[in-house]
Scaffold this motif. Structure first.
Motif, PDB file in Angstrom:
ATOM      1  N   ASP A 162       0.887  -1.153   0.000  1.00 45.41           N
ATOM      2  CA  ASP A 162       0.000   0.000   0.000  1.00 45.41           C
ATOM      3  C   ASP A 162       0.922   1.199   0.000  1.00 45.41           C
ATOM      4  N   PRO A 163       1.126   1.804  -1.185  1.00 49.50           N
ATOM      5  CA  PRO A 163       2.198   2.794  -1.299  1.00 49.50           C
ATOM      6  C   PRO A 163       2.006   3.997  -0.381  1.00 49.50           C
ATOM      7  N   SER A 164       0.804   4.208   0.138  1.00 49.38           N
ATOM      8  CA  SER A 164       0.610   5.401   0.957  1.00 49.38           C
ATOM      9  C   SER A 164       0.887   5.118   2.432  1.00 49.38           C
ATOM     10  N   SER A 165       1.067   3.855   2.790  1.00 48.58           N
ATOM     11  CA  SER A 165       1.276   3.572   4.204  1.00 48.58           C
ATOM     12  C   SER A 165       2.755   3.409   4.525  1.00 48.58           C
ATOM     13  N   PRO A 166       3.204   4.097   5.567  1.00 48.47           N
ATOM     14  CA  PRO A 166       4.618   4.011   5.939  1.00 48.47           C
ATOM     15  C   PRO A 166       5.030   2.590   6.317  1.00 48.47           C
ATOM     16  N   GLU A 167       4.071   1.840   6.901  1.00 48.37           N
ATOM     17  CA  GLU A 167       4.406   0.471   7.300  1.00 48.37           C
ATOM     18  C   GLU A 167       4.813  -0.355   6.086  1.00 48.37           C
ATOM     19  N   SER A 168       4.130  -0.083   4.989  1.00 47.34           N
ATOM     20  CA  SER A 168       4.395  -0.914   3.819  1.00 47.34           C
ATOM     21  C   SER A 168       5.812  -0.702   3.313  1.00 47.34           C
ATOM     22  N   LEU A 169       6.363   0.461   3.619  1.00 43.02           N
ATOM     23  CA  LEU A 169       7.721   0.730   3.158  1.00 43.02           C
ATOM     24  C   LEU A 169       8.704  -0.221   3.830  1.00 43.02           C
ATOM     25  N   ILE A 170       8.355  -0.634   5.033  1.00 46.46           N
ATOM     26  CA  ILE A 170       9.219  -1.600   5.726  1.00 46.46           C
ATOM     27  C   ILE A 170       9.214  -2.905   4.943  1.00 46.46           C
ATOM     28  N   ALA A 171       8.005  -3.302   4.573  1.00 46.24           N
ATOM     29  CA  ALA A 171       7.877  -4.533   3.798  1.00 46.24           C
ATOM     30  C   ALA A 171       8.551  -4.382   2.444  1.00 46.24           C
ATOM     31  N   LEU A 172       8.745  -3.156   2.071  1.00 49.40           N
ATOM     32  CA  LEU A 172       9.267  -2.897   0.730  1.00 49.40           C
ATOM     33  C   LEU A 172      10.773  -2.750   0.669  1.00 49.40           C
ATOM     34  N   LYS A 173      11.452  -3.133   1.719  1.00 49.16           N
ATOM     35  CA  LYS A 173      12.917  -3.083   1.685  1.00 49.16           C
ATOM     36  C   LYS A 173      13.386  -4.175   0.733  1.00 49.16           C
ATOM     37  N   ILE A 174      12.900  -4.078  -0.457  1.00 46.97           N
ATOM     38  CA  ILE A 174      13.218  -5.112  -1.428  1.00 46.97           C
ATOM     39  C   ILE A 174      14.488  -4.705  -2.148  1.00 46.97           C
ATOM     40  N   GLN A 175      15.329  -5.609  -2.167  1.00 42.03           N
ATOM     41  CA  GLN A 175      16.684  -5.452  -2.685  1.00 42.03           C
ATOM     42  C   GLN A 175      16.719  -5.782  -4.160  1.00 42.03           C
ATOM     43  N   GLN A 176      16.757  -4.783  -4.963  1.00 43.35           N
ATOM     44  CA  GLN A 176      16.983  -5.135  -6.354  1.00 43.35           C
ATOM     45  C   GLN A 176      18.394  -4.719  -6.694  1.00 43.35           C
ATOM     46  N   MET A 329       4.819 -17.825  -7.172  1.00 45.10           N
ATOM     47  CA  MET A 329       6.264 -17.664  -7.307  1.00 45.10           C
ATOM     48  C   MET A 329       6.899 -17.842  -5.922  1.00 45.10           C
ATOM     49  N   ALA A 330       7.896 -18.717  -5.860  1.00 42.83           N
ATOM     50  CA  ALA A 330       8.497 -19.044  -4.561  1.00 42.83           C
ATOM     51  C   ALA A 330       9.102 -17.809  -3.892  1.00 42.83           C
ATOM     52  N   SER A 331       9.743 -16.970  -4.691  1.00 43.35           N
ATOM     53  CA  SER A 331      10.415 -15.818  -4.086  1.00 43.35           C
ATOM     54  C   SER A 331       9.399 -14.851  -3.480  1.00 43.35           C
ATOM     55  N   VAL A 332       8.259 -14.701  -4.168  1.00 41.80           N
ATOM     56  CA  VAL A 332       7.224 -13.799  -3.650  1.00 41.80           C
ATOM     57  C   VAL A 332       6.611 -14.401  -2.390  1.00 41.80           C
ATOM     58  N   ARG A 333       6.399 -15.707  -2.436  1.00 44.49           N
ATOM     59  CA  ARG A 333       5.849 -16.400  -1.268  1.00 44.49           C
ATOM     60  C   ARG A 333       6.739 -16.171  -0.045  1.00 44.49           C
ATOM     61  N   ASP A 334       8.033 -16.350  -0.229  1.00 46.38           N
ATOM     62  CA  ASP A 334       8.952 -16.191   0.896  1.00 46.38           C
ATOM     63  C   ASP A 334       8.935 -14.762   1.424  1.00 46.38           C
ATOM     64  N   ARG A 335       8.823 -13.845   0.493  1.00 49.90           N
ATOM     65  CA  ARG A 335       8.769 -12.445   0.907  1.00 49.90           C
ATOM     66  C   ARG A 335       7.466 -12.171   1.669  1.00 49.90           C
ATOM     67  N   ASN A 336       6.381 -12.777   1.201  1.00 48.51           N
ATOM     68  CA  ASN A 336       5.096 -12.578   1.885  1.00 48.51           C
ATOM     69  C   ASN A 336       5.128 -13.150   3.301  1.00 48.51           C
ATOM     70  N   ILE A 337       5.792 -14.297   3.466  1.00 47.31           N
ATOM     71  CA  ILE A 337       5.933 -14.863   4.824  1.00 47.31           C
ATOM     72  C   ILE A 337       6.669 -13.874   5.712  1.00 47.31           C
ATOM     73  N   LYS A 338       7.735 -13.324   5.144  1.00 46.19           N
ATOM     74  CA  LYS A 338       8.550 -12.402   5.932  1.00 46.19           C
ATOM     75  C   LYS A 338       7.735 -11.163   6.316  1.00 46.19           C
ATOM     76  N   THR A 339       6.964 -10.657   5.347  1.00 43.84           N
ATOM     77  CA  THR A 339       6.133  -9.493   5.637  1.00 43.84           C
ATOM     78  C   THR A 339       5.173  -9.800   6.778  1.00 43.84           C
ATOM     79  N   ALA A 340       4.546 -10.985   6.722  1.00 47.42           N
ATOM     80  CA  ALA A 340       3.578 -11.361   7.762  1.00 47.42           C
ATOM     81  C   ALA A 340       4.274 -11.494   9.109  1.00 47.42           C
ATOM     82  N   ARG A 341       5.446 -12.086   9.122  1.00 44.76           N
ATOM     83  CA  ARG A 341       6.160 -12.255  10.392  1.00 44.76           C
ATOM     84  C   ARG A 341       6.623 -10.909  10.926  1.00 44.76           C
ATOM     85  N   ASP A 342       7.102 -10.064  10.018  1.00 47.30           N
ATOM     86  CA  ASP A 342       7.512  -8.726  10.451  1.00 47.30           C
ATOM     87  C   ASP A 342       6.347  -7.948  11.046  1.00 47.30           C
ATOM     88  N   ALA A 343       5.147  -8.223  10.517  1.00 46.04           N
ATOM     89  CA  ALA A 343       3.971  -7.508  11.016  1.00 46.04           C
ATOM     90  C   ALA A 343       3.573  -8.015  12.399  1.00 46.04           C
TER      91      ALA A 343
END
Ligand SMILES: [Zn+2]
Length: 433
Positions: A162-176, A329-343
């Motif tokens: 959710d680009p407007s929420s600051p919390e989502s930015l945490i989840a968005l520490k995606i390393q490209q 996609m496995a990579s997205v799944r793993d990221r989603n798990i991490k987001t949920a755990r971080d939350a």
């Protein structure tokens, strides 16, 4: 020596053999470029109407530019061009990024047109995936991501965002970062050409979190080729001269990029530097993240859901199971798990769902209401289902359900229809017999 003998014997055919060899190699070593014309179909993107030129829509400019860039690249044997669309249709973000990832592309270019409330801003900018979030960039992120969010599948896949929420930015520490260097180089070529060749105002290469970039396992850029909200630039964008210049600048940037990398990698492709994730194939199953099971029914926004959005609730027996996001996609799944755990869902775990699997026994239905009060027949909830709800009463609580489905996907479709009719807090119930 042996080789010499063979070649002398076959000298007549050597050149043919070499030719074939080269041809085969060449076929394998094609440099794959995905051209993504932004928006399309019912999603017009940014648009304005001017007296002299009429309606100028982003989706038309981006398509013309993508097709023109592609035509020029296709003239080179060592390039292969993949288009996310070649006509006025709207591929979902999932379709666009899956296409890029499955084709193991070397570059991904998404072409867009900018707009602003004010008419003064003009110029080009090229975005690469990155953590930098200043205010202006966030506005663009919202504009480009909002349209992407039109699609329900994307909403599930990209549940964390959710680009407007600051919390989502945490989840968005995606390393490209692994593709960042290439993206920055390409972005620099593109903006350099716009500024130097076409004498346009380049607003630079910027970093931003954009779905269409962050899901790609390859250097990727999103190009804003100009502002349709600016009078002069809109005329330029709509003109064939403008579109030709823009296309050529992008095309030449791709050529420069490939040359730079060919030099760097000694004439070969940059395969060695590409990590294995490029090879990622979609999994057979869909994966949702099970956050918790609870006898309590939580509605969106309830603190118990810890700020996570796009939750699918499936009731089994007396328990509500809360699932977050969905991906194959496995990579997205793993990221989603991490987001949920971080939350805060420490025990979040992924659950596989076989797509379109029919229940061996029993069925799915939609719980449209649960509460202490019996619904009046005039209730909007009952009206929405034309009084076809099934009522049960358990432990002093009235439950109303509607519809039957054999697969989860059918149940979700029924639920979406009900949501369109204004019903809220719907839950899919799995009825096992
Ligand atoms: Zn756009």
């Amino acid at each position: 020596m042996k080789i010499y003998i063979i070649t002398s014997v076959l000298s007549k055919y050597l050149s043919i053999a070499l030719l074939l060899f080269t041809f085969t190699l060449g076929a394998q070593e094609k440099f794959i470029v995905v051209l993504d014309a932004g928006h399309g179909g019912k999603d017009h993107g940014a648009a304005r109407t001017y007296p002299e030129i009429g309606y100028v829509a982003e989706k038309d400019v981006t398509l013309n530019v993508a097709l023109a860039v592609g035509r020029m690249l296709e003239k080179h044997k060592d390039f292969k061009v993949i288009y996310t669309r070649k006509t006025d249709v709207y591929p979902t973000l999932t379709e666009r990024t899956n296409l890029a990832n499955r084709s193991k592309a070397d570059l991904f270019l998404s072409i867009h047109v900018n707009a602003n409330q004010k008419t003064s801003p003009y110029g080009t900018e090229t975005y690469v995936q990155g953590p930098d979030q200043n205010r202006t960039n966030l506005e663009v992120a919202k504009a480009e991501n909002d349209v992407i969010f039109l699609d329900a599948q994307d909403r599930q896949t990209f549940g964390s965002y959710d680009p407007s929420s600051p919390e989502s930015l945490i989840a968005l520490k995606i390393q490209q970062s692994r593709y960042l260097e290439g993206s920055l180089i390409l972005g620099g070529f593109i903006e350099g050409n716009f500024a130097n060749k076409d004498k346009r105002l380049s607003r630079g290469v910027k970093q931003m979190n954009l779905h269409v970039l962050r899901m790609n396992a390859m250097p990727s850029v999103l190009i804003e080729v100009g502002f349709v909200s600016n009078y002069d630039e809109a005329h330029y964008l709509a003109s064939s001269k403008g579109q030709a210049e823009i296309s050529e600048s992008i095309y030449e940037a791709v050529i420069s990029y490939k040359k730079a990398y060919d030099r760097k990698s000694g004439g070969g492709r940059i395969v060695e530097s590409k990590p294995a994730v490029v090879e990622e194939q979609p999994l057979k199953n869909d994966f949702r993240i099970l956050l918790m099971s609870s006898p309590s029914k939580y509605v969106p926004g309830d603190p118990a859901l810890k700020g996570l959005n796009y939750i699918l609730t499936i009731k089994e027996g007396n328990l509500y199971k809360y699932y977050y996001a969905n991906t194959n996609m496995a990579s997205v799944r793993d990221r989603n798990i991490k987001t949920a755990r971080d939350a805060g869902f420490k025990n979040a775990t992924s659950i596989g769902f076989t797509p379109d699997q029919k229940l061996a026994s029993g069925y799915y239905t939609i719980e449209i209401y649960a509460g202490k009060d019996r619904l009046a027949s005039s209730s909007p909830i009952l009206k929405a289902v034309s009084d076809k709800a099934v009522r049960t009463k358990v432990g002093g609580v009235f439950y109303y359900t509607y519809g039957t489905a054999k697969t989860l996907e059918e149940a979700i479709a029924i639920m979406k229809d009900l949501e369109k009719k204004g019903l809220k807090n719907l839950v899919i119930q799995k009825v096992v017999k």
